[in-house]
Scaffold this active site. Structure first.
Site: not given
Length: 422
Positions: A276, A314, A318, A346-347
């Site tokens: 885990p 993330r 995703y 800057c995106e």
């Protein structure tokens, strides 16, 4: 359950006000709870009793030395997927006989380092890897302990980018070829076959895919034993999911997972390993960020914070959800309104949440991204020349910086100017 709770109108990490940490180290930063890490590890450890077992923490979820040492002192082994992770595990004091080496692309250099430093087993993922490991072991005059990772062709019902147990995934050896591959492994003098390895994916929120895979493992174990192989260890991987929201997610408990393992595999008399990562470290960490601006746009408003996609990738990678809460608890009945929560990179992909309902916030207010302890800091980068953010570990009423924020000069000093430009 975690130990990040409101107390007297303020968010605390165990017994430390989160605002106190922010004042000391600046924002953004990661904050981890020792109590949560400890509780989650023990839940897994207890779930597998009375089976002979080892809980190996999946270091790819969080590889900070302080986190590793905290878990190692509780008795955890480590699951590593690179030479760097192996070195980190050893540096944290984890003995080689508690380290499992996974991953599809192990190099001869990595194999040699693990054989020199000690290894519990290599989880072999392909026939070429098996041949190379045999050659490396023979060149060193040692025998490498191995479990062969089989691909059971089971749909983990998780995000496509973190599913690993389908036939089209790059991981493991097709289960239909397993008996032939085990026969070849048994003929190689540099290898000692110890068992079977399987891992079908990450962030699983139901037990049925595990059950499908483990039943196949049980059948394969009996078939291999009938052919003379000594199968004494089963590495069952990790992948049990965590609740990223406070409302509608209810993944299985470690106790339920442990019961499944005992029911499907307990009769085989094998030592059991599990790996885990997310369930131990995920809810044990938050990322804390400060509001820079509240911007009114055309048809929607934006909460611009100083954390960005390079700090927590993330959501961009995703489309992952993280609950985002104010560090100062809103008064009961406070009205909430939808707002996009974004960072300064800057995106347009630097977006944490769209039309998330939040209470009114202003510049300087702090917010916490929950469930950020896994695949947060380890996946961060210095994109846009933004320094890696600090990591902080809390233990009761004390806290310590376990990774400092580098200065701009430290970042720049890692670059070398060639002679012809001097």
């Amino acid at each position: 359950m975690d130990h990040f709770l409101y107390r007297d109108g303020a968010l605390f990490a165990e017994d430390v006000p989160v605002s106190e940490i922010a004042a000391s180290v600046g924002t953004p930063f990661y904050c981890y709870s020792t109590a949560t890490l400890t509780r989650h590890f023990r839940l897994f450890d207890e779930a597998l009793e009375p089976l002979d077992h080892l809980v190996c923490f999946a270091m790819k979820s969080n590889s900070n030395q302080a986190i590793l040492k905290t878990l190692a002192e509780l008795g955890a082994g480590m699951d590593v997927v690179s030479g760097g992770e192996y070195a980190r595990a050893k540096a944290a004091g984890v003995p080689g006989d508690k380290i499992v080496f996974s991953g599809v692309g192990k190099t001869a250099t990595e194999m040699r380092a693990a054989l020199e430093g000690g290894i519990r087993q290599f989880n072999v993922e392909s026939e070429p890897e098996m041949e190379l490991l045999n050659a490396v072991a023979l060149s060193m005059g040692v025998v490498a302990p191995v479990a062969i990772r089989i691909n059971p062709d089971v749909d983990a019902r998780t995000h496509a980018k973190i599913a690993t147990g389908k036939s089209e995934n790059k991981f493991g050896i097709p289960i239909a070829r397993a008996r032939k591959v085990y026969a070849r492994a048994a003929s190689l003098p540099g290898l000692e076959v110890t068992g079977i390895d399987v891992h079908i994916g990450s962030q699983l929120t139901e037990l049925e895919p595990f059950e499908q895979a483990y039943k196949k493992v049980a059948e394969l174990t009996e078939a291999l034993r009938d052919e003379g192989h000594e199968i004494r260890r089963l590495d069952l991987g990790g992948g049990l999911g965590i609740p990223y929201t406070r409302s509608n997610e209810a993944p299985p408990l470690p106790s339920e997972y442990g019961d499944l393992i005992k029911r499907t595999l307990g009769h085989l008399g094998c030592e059991v390993e599990i790996e885990p990562g997310r369930l131990i470290s995920g809810n044990a960490g938050i990322m804390v960020s400060a509001v820079i601006y509240v911007k009114n746009g055309e048809g929607r408003d934006f909460l611009i914070v100083d954390g960005a996609m390079n700090d927590l990738v993330r959501p961009s990678m995703y489309d992952a959800h993280h609950d985002i809460i104010p560090v100062k608890e809103p008064e009961p009945g406070t009205a909430q309104a939808p707002i996009d929560i974004v960072g300064p990179v800057c995106e347009s992909g630097d977006t944490f949440a769209k039309q998330r309902h939040m209470p009114p916030l202003v510049s300087g207010d702090l917010v916490a991204f929950r469930s950020a302890g896994a695949y947060g800091a380890v996946m961060s980068s210095e994109y846009n020349s933004r320094p890696l953010i600090p990591e902080v570990l809390v233990n009761g009423d004390q806290f310590a910086v376990i990774r400092p924020r580098p200065t701009f000069d430290e970042m720049i000093s890692r670059d070398n100017i060639p002679e012809w430009l001097l």
